[in-house]
Write an enzyme that holds these catalytic residues in place. Structure first.
Site, short mmCIF file in Angstrom:
data_model
loop_
_atom_site.label_atom_id
_atom_site.label_comp_id
_atom_site.label_asym_id
_atom_site.label_seq_id
_atom_site.Cartn_x
_atom_site.Cartn_y
_atom_site.Cartn_z
N PHE A 7 0.85 -1.19 0.00
CA PHE A 7 0.00 0.00 0.00
C PHE A 7 0.88 1.24 0.00
CE2 PHE A 7 -3.75 -2.21 2.31
CZ PHE A 7 -4.05 -2.90 1.14
N GLU A 8 0.67 2.11 -0.97
CA GLU A 8 1.30 3.42 -1.02
C GLU A 8 0.26 4.43 -0.54
OE1 GLU A 8 4.35 4.42 -2.07
OE2 GLU A 8 5.19 2.64 -3.03
#
Length: 369
Positions: A303-304
């Site tokens: 997850f960014e």
């Protein structure tokens, strides 16, 4: 997904209409701005300070949280990684029937917001600090049959370099990108390869940090892996080293979950899918690809969580981290909710062991106002 579940989240999300959860901006070094924003120490702990704060939090809740420090290295280079374990019943913490989740933060040193999110999540698990709309009692009940291991700062040596003023450093204490040091497709270099960013080390698992993480993953054998970064807004699954996703039902389940999150939290504007296809470049030797292909984690994600494309390439603190209190708080609260929502969605919708839809696995802990 059951209709009642969708209705619940439509109502739930209406309460967040005024709060932007993702900023929908993407890191871009090709700008004309050249100022360098310093670390806001009113918002961000030092690396060592954050670890100490987490240890203090754990010690206040020995009924559900424990902490250990794992060490590895040689006489020339050593690394310490702090690991916090959440389990409501320690006598059953090794019970293989429980859902096992491994979360890693701070793999890249300059991404300070990642480790601050780890602290927020641990505060929620310790039932000390909750984002809006979260019901503590229901959270406790929901996680009764879950064991969570959290690595709040995988790259403490690199973080010390950032704290000393090198705000663009993402590698570890001896210049290795820890997210290029894993064994799946290790060492391959793209045409735009930059050793100052992506040096993969002398061999797979040459670094004590990745050695520790590999042993932790193999011994814990998680059902879910989430590697949390910043730099853009994206919800990624394998693969990073090629522009395709795996075949089969596990891959389908991962994509369904990411699509659900993209609708509910990103307004369909997050980058979603294979990391290699979605971000526009291939990454070789990453942790998520190894977790999926070798450790066989059924659901493996990267997850960014934040990025500022208006920042210059030299202004790394601003590019990778919120710089004002309002944005920081909204991001931290909402991103904690996202992680907790993922736990609920997976427990609620899927039997991880068999990938069979099951809507009776847990109760929902988010409150509808």
């Amino acid at each position: 997904m059951a209709a009642s579940f969708h209705l619940f989240f439509i109502i739930f999300l209406s309460g967040f209409a005024a709060f932007p959860i993702f900023s929908f901006v993407y890191a871009n070094a090709n700008t004309t701005q050249h100022s360098r924003t310093p670390i806001n120490h009113h918002l961000y702990h030092s690396g060592e300070g954050l670890i100490e704060k987490i240890k203090s939090l754990v010690h206040r809740h020995p009924d559900k949280l424990t902490v250990e420090t794992i060490q590895a290295g040689t006489k020339d280079y050593k690394a310490d990684i702090t690991v916090v374990t959440y389990s409501q019943n320690w006598e059953q913490s090794g019970d293989k029937s429980k859902l096992r989740i491994l979360l890693s933060f701070g793999q890249h040193a300059r991404e300070l917001i990642s480790s601050e999110l780890a602290l927020r999540i641990l505060s929620a698990l310790g039932e000390e600090q909750f984002p809006p709309e979260m019901d503590p009692a229901s959270l406790h009940d929901t996680l009764e049959n879950v064991v969570i291991k959290i690595v709040p700062m995988e790259n403490l040596n690199g973080r010390k370099i950032v704290d000393a003023g090198e705000l663009c450093e993402r590698r570890n204490g001896r210049g290795v990108d820890l997210n290029r040091n894993w064994a799946v497709d290790w060492g391959k270099k793209e045409k735009d390869y930059d050793p100052a960013e992506e040096y993969p080390g002398t061999a797979p698992f040459s670094e004590p940090e990745t050695q520790i993480m590999r042993e932790l993953a193999v011994s814990f054998n998680p059902h879910i892996w989430v590697n949390v970064h910043s730099g853009t807004d994206g919800l990624f699954m394998p693969y990073d080293h090629k522009k395709s996703t795996p075949d089969g039902l596990p891959s389908q389940r991962m994509r369904e979950l990411l699509d659900e999150l993209n609708v509910l939290y990103c307004g369909k504007r997050c980058l979603v899918g294979s990391g290699g296809a979605a971000v526009g470049y291939l990454a070789h030797g990453t942790a998520t690809d190894y977790m999926y292909d070798v450790v066989r984690v059924p659901m493996a994600f990267t997850f960014e969580i934040y990025g500022d494309d208006k920042a210059s390439g030299a202004d790394c603190f601003k590019m990778f981290n919120p710089i004002d209190q309002t944005t920081f708080k909204v991001k931290a609260d909402c991103l904690t909710l996202i992680v907790c929502f993922i736990l609920v969605l997976i427990i609620y919708e899927y039997d991880i062991h068999t990938y069979i839809y099951n809507s009776e696995l847990c109760s929902i802990f988010l409150v509808v106002n």
